[in-house]
Scaffold this motif. Structure first.
Motif, short mmCIF file in Angstrom:
data_model
loop_
_atom_site.label_atom_id
_atom_site.label_comp_id
_atom_site.label_asym_id
_atom_site.label_seq_id
_atom_site.Cartn_x
_atom_site.Cartn_y
_atom_site.Cartn_z
N THR A 200 0.82 -1.21 0.00
CA THR A 200 0.00 0.00 0.00
C THR A 200 0.85 1.25 0.00
N LYS A 201 0.20 2.34 -0.42
CA LYS A 201 0.87 3.63 -0.42
C LYS A 201 1.19 4.07 1.00
N GLN A 202 0.37 3.63 1.94
CA GLN A 202 0.60 3.99 3.34
C GLN A 202 1.94 3.45 3.85
N ASP A 203 2.40 2.34 3.27
CA ASP A 203 3.69 1.79 3.67
C ASP A 203 4.85 2.71 3.30
N LEU A 204 4.58 3.68 2.41
CA LEU A 204 5.62 4.60 1.95
C LEU A 204 5.38 6.02 2.44
N ALA A 205 4.58 6.16 3.47
CA ALA A 205 4.25 7.47 4.01
C ALA A 205 5.52 8.25 4.35
N GLU A 242 13.55 9.14 5.16
CA GLU A 242 12.30 9.87 5.02
C GLU A 242 11.04 9.07 5.30
N CYS A 243 11.08 7.77 5.13
CA CYS A 243 9.86 6.98 5.29
C CYS A 243 9.43 6.99 6.76
N GLN A 244 8.18 7.36 7.00
CA GLN A 244 7.67 7.45 8.36
C GLN A 244 7.27 6.10 8.94
N VAL A 245 7.20 5.08 8.09
CA VAL A 245 6.76 3.76 8.54
C VAL A 245 7.97 2.96 8.98
N ARG A 246 8.09 2.74 10.26
CA ARG A 246 9.27 2.07 10.81
C ARG A 246 9.42 0.66 10.26
N ALA A 247 8.30 -0.04 10.06
CA ALA A 247 8.37 -1.41 9.54
C ALA A 247 8.98 -1.43 8.14
N THR A 248 8.70 -0.41 7.33
CA THR A 248 9.28 -0.34 5.99
C THR A 248 10.78 -0.08 6.09
N ARG A 249 11.16 0.80 6.99
CA ARG A 249 12.59 1.06 7.18
C ARG A 249 13.31 -0.20 7.67
N GLN A 250 12.69 -0.94 8.55
CA GLN A 250 13.30 -2.16 9.07
C GLN A 250 13.47 -3.20 7.96
N ARG A 251 12.49 -3.28 7.08
CA ARG A 251 12.59 -4.22 5.96
C ARG A 251 13.71 -3.81 5.00
N MET A 252 13.86 -2.50 4.79
CA MET A 252 14.93 -2.03 3.91
C MET A 252 16.29 -2.31 4.54
N TYR A 253 16.41 -2.09 5.83
CA TYR A 253 17.67 -2.39 6.52
C TYR A 253 17.97 -3.88 6.45
N HIS A 254 16.95 -4.70 6.66
CA HIS A 254 17.11 -6.15 6.58
C HIS A 254 17.63 -6.55 5.20
N LEU A 255 17.09 -5.91 4.17
CA LEU A 255 17.53 -6.19 2.80
C LEU A 255 19.01 -5.81 2.64
N SER A 256 19.40 -4.70 3.23
CA SER A 256 20.77 -4.24 3.13
C SER A 256 21.76 -5.22 3.74
N ILE A 257 21.44 -5.74 4.91
CA ILE A 257 22.41 -6.58 5.64
C ILE A 257 22.36 -8.04 5.22
#
Length: 705
Positions: A200-205, A242-257
């Motif tokens: 959803t778009k909300q995941d990218l708030a 910039e993303c306000q959704v912490r779960a999205t940031r955590q998923r991106m970090y997980h992808l990085s590591i």
């Protein structure tokens, strides 16, 4: 780092002239190189190299000279090395179609290097040359230094080992070259294939509408999630900032590591195993001692002590910074139970919560500040500063490039002498290796100060590309990166060594970062920070208040960032000193356990970040990542003279160029430092700049002792 020297293309009559690789090595013919040309090029140029080796071996002892033996050895393979260098470069900036050719070139280069490094006839010829004491008394000190160091290299390569051990060492070197090249390729592949999908778009708030539309377009026509974010450095920074959704940031970090975990887990252990055995065969306690014998630090324990002592000085302040960030995050989210984790702080940058706290403290929004730093404005002001300091001139060149985004600049002295040409590849894209770097391709001799040919090289970054009418906009971290990498190239461009073998590319690795890191200091001078700011829409510069606030805010989270660097350096040293592949079976778990000592939160159980740590597994920083902090201590001290005499003082700039940059590796770094500062260097200037309350620092000379 490698470079090539001009030489007669003596094989031109023997090969197909349609092959772009087989032209003069002091020219680059981008757009004409093809993967299918590589094998023919390697065959032809390696054959020439071996003919030259035969010729240098034929001289009688009494007839040996620096030119016909030592320099002939280095320059025998100049065309062969050029082919290898071009293949490696294409793999880094273009990706997949060059992976196989680059792997072949790397294997052939390793095999050639192995044969040369273990060649008893060549070693004997060098020793015979050094025995000509009367003759050597007539040659320059740099030439004698190169001869001594070359003989030492042969001895460090195991020339004196018994045949069986020598054979094993040759196999190890070949295996290491193949494994490290594959590691690097795997990181690029994993990065290209990594993507984050959200429903959803909300995941990218919090992300701007233009970026969200791009994510939707990327996923259009796919029977999957509605939004796709390709993993690359600009996208990673954007989401994490910039993303306000912490779960999205955590998923991106997980992808990085985790993105290269499966590809590089076994390779990482294999590389460490091979290096450990290599050091054992050569009689060193561990790989760090083998590597650092030729660095300023000299031994692994010295580098370890340097990092450990500095970490202790920064640790208390880092703890206070984390506590303040934790309090802010709870207030910001109106959640008194919120506990920060690795995805929030293990970044090395000021990301989401840190940026918001920074904005609260300063009243400045980093996204808004970024709009004042279009790439072109920053680049042009940097060029102007370098003109003031060193008398250099920059002009746009029309040379061919490997991609439409690449810009070429010719660099000249005030007298018009064309001293260097640099290819600049600014933007992130598929197939391109992440990060930022500078590399040389061709280094010209400057014997007698004569400029006969320009030095050639590249500066590569991964900035956010232009989007429509919006130019590439740089964060202050990006601005520092640009000045840093150009610092490397200016070190090359202003080199005046009589031998290319002693250019800046040959400097001791724990010094070579100093001339690039010192450039970051100019970014934070009020007149320069204001001068290079130019809003991409209005052209308006930052106000004096904004500049003052940014400079005052420079040390925000400085200790936390330093602790991350200390952690990376300690992981590196631990892997190359203490890690035993026979006992410590899981290299990822081992690295996580070391990393845990430098994070104020738990390391993710699935943290596999070392599988993308190309600096130590595929670059020149194995057992040497400490070099960044070591060099930072030096550059902070070097810059102290500019602070005293004027940061844009042309005379100070001239002295620095003449006493430090121009001399490359002709003399040891300690001499360069003393000649410019009038004393040995210490870490006191770095600690003072970072606001760390320590009155004295460790002398680099003391550290070597």
């Amino acid at each position: 780092m490698s470079s090539c020297i001009v030489g007669a293309v003596i094989y031109a009559r023997e090969v197909t002239l349609k092959n772009a690789f087989l032209g003069p090595v002091d020219e680059l013919r981008f757009g004409q190189y093809r993967p299918e040309m590589v094998k023919e090029s390697l065959d032809a140029t390696e054959a020439v190299a071996w003919k030259r080796v035969e010729q240098l071996l034929a001289f009688e002892t009494g007839a040996r000279t620096i030119e016909n033996t030592l320099l002939a050895l280095y320059r025998a393979a100049e065309e062969f090395n050029a082919v290898v260098s071009i293949c490696s470069h294409h793999m880094s900036v273009l990706g997949k179609e060059w992976n196989a050719p680059a792997q072949l070139a790397s294997q052939r280069a390793a095999a050639y290097s192995n044969e040369i490094s273990f060649h008893e006839g060549i070693y004997k010829a060098l020793v015979e040359l050094r025995a000509r004491r009367n003759y050597l008394a007539t040659v320059s000190a740099p030439r004698r230094k190169l001869l001594d160091e070359t003989i030492l290299d042969y001895e460090r390569n195991g020339i004196a080992l018994a045949p069986k051990k020598r054979s094993e060492l040759k196999s190890i070197r070949a295996a290491l070259d193949a494994a490290t090249t594959m590691f690097d390729q795997n990181v690029v592949t994993a990065t290209d294939e990594a993507e984050l999908r959200v429903e959803t778009k909300q995941d990218l708030a919090g992300l701007d509408e233009e970026f969200i539309i791009e994510c939707a377009q990327a996923a259009s026509g796919e029977d999957k999630a509605s939004y796709r974010i390709d993993f690359n450095p600009p996208n990673y920074i954007k989401v994490m900032s910039e993303c306000q959704v912490r779960a999205t940031r955590q998923r991106m970090y997980h992808l990085s590591i985790q993105r290269a975990a499966e590809l590089n887990r076994d390779l990482a252990k294999e590389i460490l195993t091979l290096r450990r055995r290599q050091a054992q065969l050569l009689g060193y306690k561990h790989y760090a001692d083998f590597v650092l014998e030729e660095r300023m630090a000299d031994k692994g324990v010295v580098a370890w002590r340097f990092i450990t002592e500095l970490a202790q000085k920064y640790r208390r302040q880092a703890g206070a910074e984390f506590a303040a960030l934790q309090r802010f995050a709870r207030d910001d989210e109106a959640n008194p139970e919120l506990v920060l984790d690795a995805a929030d702080i293990d970044t090395g940058l000021n990301f989401y919560y840190a940026l918001r706290l920074q904005k609260q403290n300063s009243g400045l929004d980093q996204g808004t500040i970024k709009q004042h730093f279009p790439l072109a404005a920053v680049r042009d002001y940097m060029f102007a500063t370098l003109t003031t300091l060193y008398g250099l001139r920059f002009s746009l060149g029309d040379q061919s490039t490997w991609h439409e985004d690449v810009e070429v600049y010719e660099i000249s002295r005030a007298d018009g002498s064309h001293i260097a040409t640099v290819w600049c590849d600014w933007y992130a894209r598929k197939g391109k290796k992440s990060g930022a770097w500078m590399n040389s391709y061709y280094v010209a001799d400057r014997a007698g100060g004569v400029v006969s040919k320009p030095h050639l090289g590249y500066v590569v970054t991964n900035f956010d590309p232009p989007r429509g009418a919006k130019p590439s906009l740089l964060s202050l971290q990006d601005v520092e990166t640009l000045w840093h990498e150009f610092g490397h190239f200016i070190h090359l461009a202003t080199g005046e060594t009589e031998l290319e073998e002693q250019s800046m590319m040959s400097c001791k690795w724990d010094f070579v970062e100093a001339p690039s890191q010192i450039m970051e200091n100019w970014v934070w001078q009020p007149e320069i920070l204001a001068g290079m700011s130019r809003h991409y829409l209005t052209g308006k510069r930052l106000s004096d208040r904004q500049v003052d606030t940014l400079i005052r805010d420079k040390n925000f989270m400085v200790a936390s960032k330093a602790m991350r660097q200390f952690g990376l350096a300690t992981v590196d040293l631990s892997l190359h000193i203490d890690f035993d592949p026979m006992k410590d079976e899981d290299v990822l778990a081992y690295a996580r356990s070391v990393k845990a000592n430098f994070l104020p939160v738990e390391v993710y159980a699935e943290d596999s970040s070392i599988t993308t740590f190309s600096h130590i597994f595929a670059g020149g920083y194995a057992a040497a990542y400490y070099s960044y902090k070591w060099a930072e201590a030096i550059e902070a001290d070097l810059f102290s003279r500019f602070k005293e005499e004027g940061v844009l003082n042309p005379q100070t700039g001239t002295d620095y160029r003449r006493l430090v940059l121009a001399r490359g590796d002709e003399v040891n770094p300690q001499i360069l430092i003393k000649d410019f500062l009038g004393r040995s260097s210490s870490s006191a200037a770095m600690l003072e700049r970072d606001g760390i309350g320590v009155s004295t620092g460790t002398s680099s000379d003391e550290a070597v002792d």
